[in-house]
Design a protein around this motif. Structure first.
Motif, PDB file in Angstrom:
ATOM      1  N   VAL A 273       0.839  -1.198   0.000  1.00 54.46           N
ATOM      2  CA  VAL A 273       0.000   0.000   0.000  1.00 54.46           C
ATOM      3  C   VAL A 273       0.873   1.246   0.000  1.00 54.46           C
ATOM      4  CG1 VAL A 273      -1.950  -1.109   1.157  1.00 54.46           C
ATOM      5  CG2 VAL A 273      -0.178  -0.038   2.517  1.00 54.46           C
ATOM      6  N   LYS A 274       0.300   2.327  -0.480  1.00 54.45           N
ATOM      7  CA  LYS A 274       1.002   3.608  -0.475  1.00 54.45           C
ATOM      8  C   LYS A 274       0.518   4.398   0.734  1.00 54.45           C
ATOM      9  CE  LYS A 274       1.645   7.723  -3.420  1.00 54.45           C
ATOM     10  NZ  LYS A 274       2.842   8.153  -2.821  1.00 54.45           N
ATOM     11  N   VAL A 275       1.477   4.831   1.547  1.00 54.11           N
ATOM     12  CA  VAL A 275       1.163   5.629   2.727  1.00 54.11           C
ATOM     13  C   VAL A 275       2.061   6.856   2.737  1.00 54.11           C
ATOM     14  CG1 VAL A 275       0.409   3.659   4.121  1.00 54.11           C
ATOM     15  CG2 VAL A 275       2.792   4.355   4.184  1.00 54.11           C
ATOM     16  N   ARG A 276       1.716   7.806   3.575  1.00 55.53           N
ATOM     17  CA  ARG A 276       2.558   8.998   3.697  1.00 55.53           C
ATOM     18  C   ARG A 276       3.885   8.621   4.352  1.00 55.53           C
ATOM     19  NH1 ARG A 276      -0.273  14.435   3.439  1.00 55.53           N
ATOM     20  NH2 ARG A 276      -2.148  13.828   2.344  1.00 55.53           N
ATOM     21  N   ASP A 277       4.923   9.332   3.965  1.00 54.93           N
ATOM     22  CA  ASP A 277       6.266   9.019   4.442  1.00 54.93           C
ATOM     23  C   ASP A 277       6.358   9.057   5.966  1.00 54.93           C
ATOM     24  OD1 ASP A 277       6.931   8.806   1.818  1.00 54.93           O
ATOM     25  OD2 ASP A 277       8.140  10.636   1.711  1.00 54.93           O
ATOM     26  N   GLY A 278       5.790  10.078   6.587  1.00 58.66           N
ATOM     27  CA  GLY A 278       5.865  10.217   8.038  1.00 58.66           C
ATOM     28  C   GLY A 278       5.156   9.082   8.752  1.00 58.66           C
TER      29      GLY A 278
ATOM     30  N   ALA B 176       4.750   6.058   7.658  1.00 63.39           N
ATOM     31  CA  ALA B 176       5.588   4.867   7.509  1.00 63.39           C
ATOM     32  C   ALA B 176       6.810   4.953   8.417  1.00 63.39           C
ATOM     33  CB  ALA B 176       6.018   4.707   6.062  1.00 63.39           C
ATOM     34  N   ARG B 177       7.544   6.066   8.369  1.00 61.81           N
ATOM     35  CA  ARG B 177       8.794   6.193   9.136  1.00 61.81           C
ATOM     36  C   ARG B 177       8.572   6.255  10.642  1.00 61.81           C
ATOM     37  NH1 ARG B 177      10.519   9.926   5.056  1.00 61.81           N
ATOM     38  NH2 ARG B 177       9.761  11.583   6.400  1.00 61.81           N
ATOM     39  N   ASN B 178       7.498   6.912  11.071  1.00 64.85           N
ATOM     40  CA  ASN B 178       7.288   7.140  12.503  1.00 64.85           C
ATOM     41  C   ASN B 178       6.400   6.106  13.185  1.00 64.85           C
ATOM     42  OD1 ASN B 178       8.839   9.504  12.373  1.00 64.85           O
ATOM     43  ND2 ASN B 178       7.049  10.695  11.739  1.00 64.85           N
ATOM     44  N   TYR B 179       5.613   5.361  12.411  1.00 61.75           N
ATOM     45  CA  TYR B 179       4.681   4.437  13.047  1.00 61.75           C
ATOM     46  C   TYR B 179       4.827   3.004  12.511  1.00 61.75           C
ATOM     47  CZ  TYR B 179       0.306   2.387  14.677  1.00 61.75           C
ATOM     48  OH  TYR B 179      -0.612   1.568  15.265  1.00 61.75           O
ATOM     49  N   LEU B 180       4.589   2.804  11.230  1.00 61.97           N
ATOM     50  CA  LEU B 180       4.544   1.448  10.687  1.00 61.97           C
ATOM     51  C   LEU B 180       5.891   0.727  10.762  1.00 61.97           C
ATOM     52  CD1 LEU B 180       2.297   2.050   7.553  1.00 61.97           C
ATOM     53  CD2 LEU B 180       1.641   1.013   9.719  1.00 61.97           C
ATOM     54  N   LEU B 181       6.951   1.365  10.319  1.00 62.79           N
ATOM     55  CA  LEU B 181       8.260   0.707  10.291  1.00 62.79           C
ATOM     56  C   LEU B 181       8.841   0.476  11.689  1.00 62.79           C
ATOM     57  CD1 LEU B 181       9.786   2.485   7.157  1.00 62.79           C
ATOM     58  CD2 LEU B 181       8.747   0.224   7.282  1.00 62.79           C
ATOM     59  N   PRO B 182       8.850   1.478  12.598  1.00 55.60           N
ATOM     60  CA  PRO B 182       9.431   1.225  13.929  1.00 55.60           C
ATOM     61  C   PRO B 182       8.673   0.180  14.751  1.00 55.60           C
ATOM     62  CG  PRO B 182       9.157   3.583  13.578  1.00 55.60           C
ATOM     63  CD  PRO B 182       8.506   2.879  12.432  1.00 55.60           C
ATOM     64  N   LEU B 183       7.353   0.077  14.570  1.00 54.91           N
ATOM     65  CA  LEU B 183       6.569  -0.891  15.334  1.00 54.91           C
ATOM     66  C   LEU B 183       6.528  -2.271  14.681  1.00 54.91           C
ATOM     67  CD1 LEU B 183       3.581   1.286  16.569  1.00 54.91           C
ATOM     68  CD2 LEU B 183       5.617   0.599  17.810  1.00 54.91           C
ATOM     69  N   GLY B 184       7.197  -2.410  13.543  1.00 55.57           N
ATOM     70  CA  GLY B 184       7.245  -3.711  12.878  1.00 55.57           C
ATOM     71  C   GLY B 184       5.946  -4.105  12.231  1.00 55.57           C
ATOM     72  N   LYS B 185       5.141  -3.135  11.866  1.00 55.49           N
ATOM     73  CA  LYS B 185       3.865  -3.432  11.228  1.00 55.49           C
ATOM     74  C   LYS B 185       3.979  -3.476   9.712  1.00 55.49           C
ATOM     75  CE  LYS B 185       1.114  -1.399  14.925  1.00 55.49           C
ATOM     76  NZ  LYS B 185       0.101  -2.358  15.289  1.00 55.49           N
ATOM     77  N   ALA B 186       5.123  -3.012   9.176  1.00 52.80           N
ATOM     78  CA  ALA B 186       5.300  -2.980   7.728  1.00 52.80           C
ATOM     79  C   ALA B 186       6.783  -2.999   7.388  1.00 52.80           C
ATOM     80  CB  ALA B 186       4.645  -1.724   7.151  1.00 52.80           C
TER      81      ALA B 186
END
Length: 191
Positions: A19-24, A26-36
């Protein structure tokens, strides 16, 4: 930014979708929490290799959430708070207070799992939605009252926002004679 979802996320997509999400976000929520994961060839191969493990872990979390949901289903929690005669609370009941009440009963639920858009600011019985898992949600009853006795009366369906309900006084039956002596003589010099 394009990301590969490692779990189902409400209003975004299912596990494995790109999916396409906003950079912030992704960087601040999805990637650090291991959700994406960032969407690239190496991560796509990594996801396909780990897919069975991720699905098993997701299924295990879902079954745990369903067990907790079965225990919580139909439960009511009493919150005693100071309030005025009109039923307006002097403070409020926020998600943190609800989590504390659930913890007192032995349920370990995070504050982010309580869906409370605005704090509760009036006495009464309120329905609060809990998101235990992306696919498991339920509603619990929060009974906000001035005392445990009032909470019981509210649970039976009584409205406690009038003087009659609080003090046992019928407001409509009150007459001026109840407060003033009509035979008393008025002396203008006493003022």
């Amino acid at each position: 930014m394009h990301v590969i979802l490692l779990e189902r996320i409400a209003k975004l997509g299912q596990m494995g979708e790109t999916v396409k999400v906003r950079d912030g976000y992704a960087r601040n929520y999805l990637l650090p929490l291991g959700k994406a994961l960032r969407s690239n060839e190496a991560n796509k191969k990594r996801f396909e290799n780990e897919r069975a493990t991720l699905e098993a872990r997701n299924l295990e979390r879902k079954s745990e959430a369903q067990k907790v949901a079965e225990q919580l289903e139909g439960k009511s929690f009493i919150m005693v708070r100071a309030a005025g005669e009109t039923g307006q609370l002097y403070g409020s009941v926020a998600a943190r207070d609800i989590v504390d009440a659930l913890a007192a009963e032995g349920f370990n639920i995070g504050r982010n799992q309580v869906e409370l858009n605005t704090p509760i600011k009036a006495i009464g019985i309120h329905q609060v939605v809990l998101h235990l898992h992306a696919e498991v949600e339920l509603s619990v009853e929060i009974n906000v009252a001035r005392s445990a006795e009032e909470a019981e009366r509210q649970a039976q369906g009584e409205n406690l926002t009038s003087a009659d309900a609080i003090y046992g006084v019928d407001e409509d039956a009150l007459k001026p004679e109840d407060f003033f002596n009509p035979e008393a003589e008025f002396d203008a010099d006493e003022e």
